[in-house]
Design a protein around this motif. Structure first.
Motif, PDB file in Angstrom:
ATOM      1  N   PRO A 193      38.585  71.625  54.553  1.00 32.22           N
ATOM      2  CA  PRO A 193      39.199  72.996  54.276  1.00 32.22           C
ATOM      3  C   PRO A 193      40.629  73.097  55.441  1.00 32.22           C
ATOM      4  O   PRO A 193      41.370  73.493  55.057  1.00 32.22           O
ATOM      5  N   THR A 194      40.220  72.742  56.761  1.00 29.49           N
ATOM      6  CA  THR A 194      41.125  72.676  57.833  1.00 29.49           C
ATOM      7  C   THR A 194      42.126  71.797  57.445  1.00 29.49           C
ATOM      8  O   THR A 194      43.426  72.140  57.434  1.00 29.49           O
ATOM      9  N   ASP A 195      41.618  70.395  57.066  1.00 30.49           N
ATOM     10  CA  ASP A 195      42.830  69.497  56.524  1.00 30.49           C
ATOM     11  C   ASP A 195      43.514  69.713  55.446  1.00 30.49           C
ATOM     12  O   ASP A 195      44.903  69.574  55.397  1.00 30.49           O
ATOM     13  N   HIS A 225      44.365  74.528  64.205  1.00 24.57           N
ATOM     14  CA  HIS A 225      42.987  74.977  64.494  1.00 24.57           C
ATOM     15  C   HIS A 225      42.439  76.153  63.686  1.00 24.57           C
ATOM     16  O   HIS A 225      43.380  76.881  63.448  1.00 24.57           O
ATOM     17  N   HIS A 226      41.305  76.602  63.871  1.00 27.23           N
ATOM     18  CA  HIS A 226      40.734  77.769  63.571  1.00 27.23           C
ATOM     19  C   HIS A 226      39.964  78.785  64.195  1.00 27.23           C
ATOM     20  O   HIS A 226      40.138  78.481  65.450  1.00 27.23           O
ATOM     21  N   ILE A 227      39.240  79.689  63.860  1.00 27.47           N
ATOM     22  CA  ILE A 227      38.600  80.577  64.379  1.00 27.47           C
ATOM     23  C   ILE A 227      37.475  80.017  65.665  1.00 27.47           C
ATOM     24  O   ILE A 227      37.154  80.545  66.654  1.00 27.47           O
ATOM     25  N   ALA A 281      33.455  76.767  62.219  1.00 23.34           N
ATOM     26  CA  ALA A 281      33.203  77.828  61.366  1.00 23.34           C
ATOM     27  C   ALA A 281      32.133  77.893  60.644  1.00 23.34           C
ATOM     28  O   ALA A 281      31.393  78.927  60.606  1.00 23.34           O
ATOM     29  N   SER A 282      31.824  76.610  60.149  1.00 21.33           N
ATOM     30  CA  SER A 282      30.489  76.575  59.501  1.00 21.33           C
ATOM     31  C   SER A 282      29.328  76.885  60.268  1.00 21.33           C
ATOM     32  O   SER A 282      28.297  77.392  59.927  1.00 21.33           O
ATOM     33  N   HIS A 283      29.659  76.454  61.615  1.00 24.73           N
ATOM     34  CA  HIS A 283      28.451  76.798  62.529  1.00 24.73           C
ATOM     35  C   HIS A 283      28.340  78.121  62.912  1.00 24.73           C
ATOM     36  O   HIS A 283      26.985  78.684  62.793  1.00 24.73           O
ATOM     37  N   GLY A 326      33.298  67.279  59.737  1.00 25.96           N
ATOM     38  CA  GLY A 326      33.930  68.301  59.101  1.00 25.96           C
ATOM     39  C   GLY A 326      33.105  68.499  57.847  1.00 25.96           C
ATOM     40  O   GLY A 326      32.291  67.906  57.560  1.00 25.96           O
ATOM     41  N   THR A 327      33.431  69.499  57.413  1.00 33.10           N
ATOM     42  CA  THR A 327      32.847  69.906  56.198  1.00 33.10           C
ATOM     43  C   THR A 327      33.337  69.206  54.779  1.00 33.10           C
ATOM     44  O   THR A 327      32.721  69.406  53.722  1.00 33.10           O
ATOM     45  N   GLY A 328      34.213  68.410  54.903  1.00 36.56           N
ATOM     46  CA  GLY A 328      34.652  67.492  53.917  1.00 36.56           C
ATOM     47  C   GLY A 328      33.500  66.468  53.537  1.00 36.56           C
ATOM     48  O   GLY A 328      33.158  66.370  52.402  1.00 36.56           O
ATOM     49  N   CYS A 359      27.578  76.755  54.750  1.00 41.56           N
ATOM     50  CA  CYS A 359      28.782  77.984  54.690  1.00 41.56           C
ATOM     51  C   CYS A 359      30.014  77.191  54.728  1.00 41.56           C
ATOM     52  O   CYS A 359      30.298  76.332  55.688  1.00 41.56           O
ATOM     53  N   ASP A 360      30.919  77.691  54.026  1.00 41.37           N
ATOM     54  CA  ASP A 360      32.443  76.752  53.982  1.00 41.37           C
ATOM     55  C   ASP A 360      33.630  77.641  53.709  1.00 41.37           C
ATOM     56  O   ASP A 360      33.310  78.491  52.677  1.00 41.37           O
ATOM     57  N   GLN A 361      34.706  77.205  54.137  1.00 44.27           N
ATOM     58  CA  GLN A 361      35.787  78.193  53.780  1.00 44.27           C
ATOM     59  C   GLN A 361      36.156  77.826  52.006  1.00 44.27           C
ATOM     60  O   GLN A 361      35.829  76.565  51.668  1.00 44.27           O
ATOM     61  N   THR A 362      36.745  78.680  51.516  1.00 47.09           N
ATOM     62  CA  THR A 362      36.908  78.690  50.048  1.00 47.09           C
ATOM     63  C   THR A 362      38.129  77.423  49.728  1.00 47.09           C
ATOM     64  O   THR A 362      37.976  77.103  48.773  1.00 47.09           O
TER      65      THR A 362
HETATM   66  N1  ASP Z   1      35.247  74.073  57.405  1.00 48.66           N
HETATM   67  C1  ASP Z   1      34.770  73.367  58.703  1.00 48.66           C
HETATM   68  C2  ASP Z   1      34.333  74.274  59.798  1.00 48.66           C
HETATM   69  O1  ASP Z   1      33.120  74.408  59.548  1.00 48.66           O
HETATM   70  C3  ASP Z   1      35.740  72.518  59.372  1.00 48.66           C
HETATM   71  C4  ASP Z   1      36.487  71.636  58.410  1.00 48.66           C
HETATM   72  O2  ASP Z   1      36.016  70.493  58.050  1.00 48.66           O
HETATM   73  O3  ASP Z   1      37.601  71.729  58.222  1.00 48.66           O
HETATM   74  O4  ASP Z   1      35.004  74.836  60.727  1.00 48.66           O
END
Ligand code: ASP
Length: 324
Positions: free
Chosen positions: A41-43, A91-93, A161-163, A184-186, A201-204
């Motif tokens: 999702p970040t990708d 990057h994210h949160i 974020a998933s963590h 990564g969650t991909g 848990c993962d981003q929409t």
């Molecule tokens: N969604 C992932 C996360 O848990 C990161 C990713 O693969 O984009 O932060």
């Protein structure tokens, strides 16, 4: 030529070359580091805004995936990069939560970066492989409690974020399951749809398509209200766990010391991307939207990052064993 004349001449040359560099920036491709694997999702967010920024800047924005260690390896790569405007970090949160989760990071979360602007706030979904028995959130909780030694929970490493979402979830149900970290969650999603790992848990931005296609089971969304893209999915509040609400905000950064003219151009290009009809439409399909332009600025990102470090620190400390 006197020494003074020489010095003045040199100073003039430096001013002219810096001015010229600012005017011609960018004159070669820009690397946008994504601190997670490709296909996640970040990708996805990075590639969408990167494509639009390429058009605005007239130079290719190249995505470089530096996954591992919950996003901290990619952040370290950018913290140490030359501060010339040709390397940025999406990057994210996790950039905020890793500041508390790690005893020592190889960079200073605030001091080693120049903020460019906020990008988007993405909700998360709690999902599972499609043949996991529970059919709703309450059943999932009961199943995880009853099978704590068998259930596996995928994430993108400590700091992802998933963590964070997995930590909040395990803490809320007072149950530690087996965590399986990915770059990564991909790649984690591949294992989830393949049935090799149970819950995530993962981003929409990564899960909407898989949920809609029935490739995974979905139990709840971490947003305060239901999403129009996934109208049947209850919120965590409706499911009785409002403490799992989390918005995965994304920000764009450059290494500390990047010249202001370059930051200004990058901010303008980010703002153009957030108004790009294609970006907006894809974001909407994926259950999110661009931030308001007033938030896509260095000051707004700096303030948000600082506030989020402060906000999450006590929550992470209170989660204790669930934060490992
Ligand atoms: N969604 C992932 C996360 O848990 C990161 C990713 O693969 O984009 O932060």
């Amino acid at each position: 030529m006197t020494m003074k004349a020489l010095a003045l001449g040199l100073a003039g040359a430096i001013t002219i070359s810096l001015g010229a560099a600012a005017q011609t920036y960018p004159n070669r491709p820009i690397t946008m580091v994504v601190p997670f694997a490709a296909g996640g999702p970040t990708d996805t967010v990075a590639r969408l805004i990167g494509q639009s920024m390429t058009q605005t800047l007239g130079q290719q924005v190249v995505i470089e995936n530096v996954g591992g260690a919950g996003g901290t390896l990619g952040a370290a790569r950018v913290a140490k990069a030359t501060a010339d405007g040709y390397t940025v970090l999406l990057h994210h949160i996790g950039h905020a939560t890793s500041a508390t989760l790690y005893r020592k990071l190889p960079y200073d979360t605030i001091g080693d970066f120049e903020p460019i602007g906020l990008v988007t706030d993405v909700p998360m979904t709690i999902i599972a492989k499609k043949d996991l028995p529970p059919n709703n959130f309450q059943e999932l909780v009961a199943f995880m409690k009853a099978n704590r030694d068998k259930v596996s929970l995928a994430n993108a490493g400590v700091g992802a974020a998933s963590h964070l979402c997995g930590m909040l979830f395990q803490s809320a149900i007072q149950t530690v399951v087996t965590t399986v970290p990915y770059r990564g969650t991909g790649p984690a999603m591949n294992d989830l749809t393949g049935g090799h790992v149970d819950v995530m848990c993962d981003q929409t931005t990564n899960t909407t398509g898989q949920i809609t296609a029935g490739a995974v089971k979905a139990y709840a969304v971490t947003a305060p209200a239901r999403l129009s893209t996934l109208p049947n999915l209850p919120t965590v509040g409706e499911a009785g766990m409002p403490q799992l609400e989390v918005a995965v905000w994304h920000g764009l950064y450059a290494p500390k010391g990047t010249p202001k003219p370059a930051i200004d151009r990058l901010t303008a290009a980010l703002q153009a991307a957030l108004q790009d009809a294609t970006v907006k439409a894809r974001f909407a399909d994926l259950g999110t939207e661009p931030v308001a332009l007033a938030r896509a600025t260095p000051d707004a990102l700096r303030a948000h990052l600082t506030a989020e470090i402060d906000r999450w620190a006590p929550i992470i400390k209170a989660a204790g064993e669930y934060a490992d």
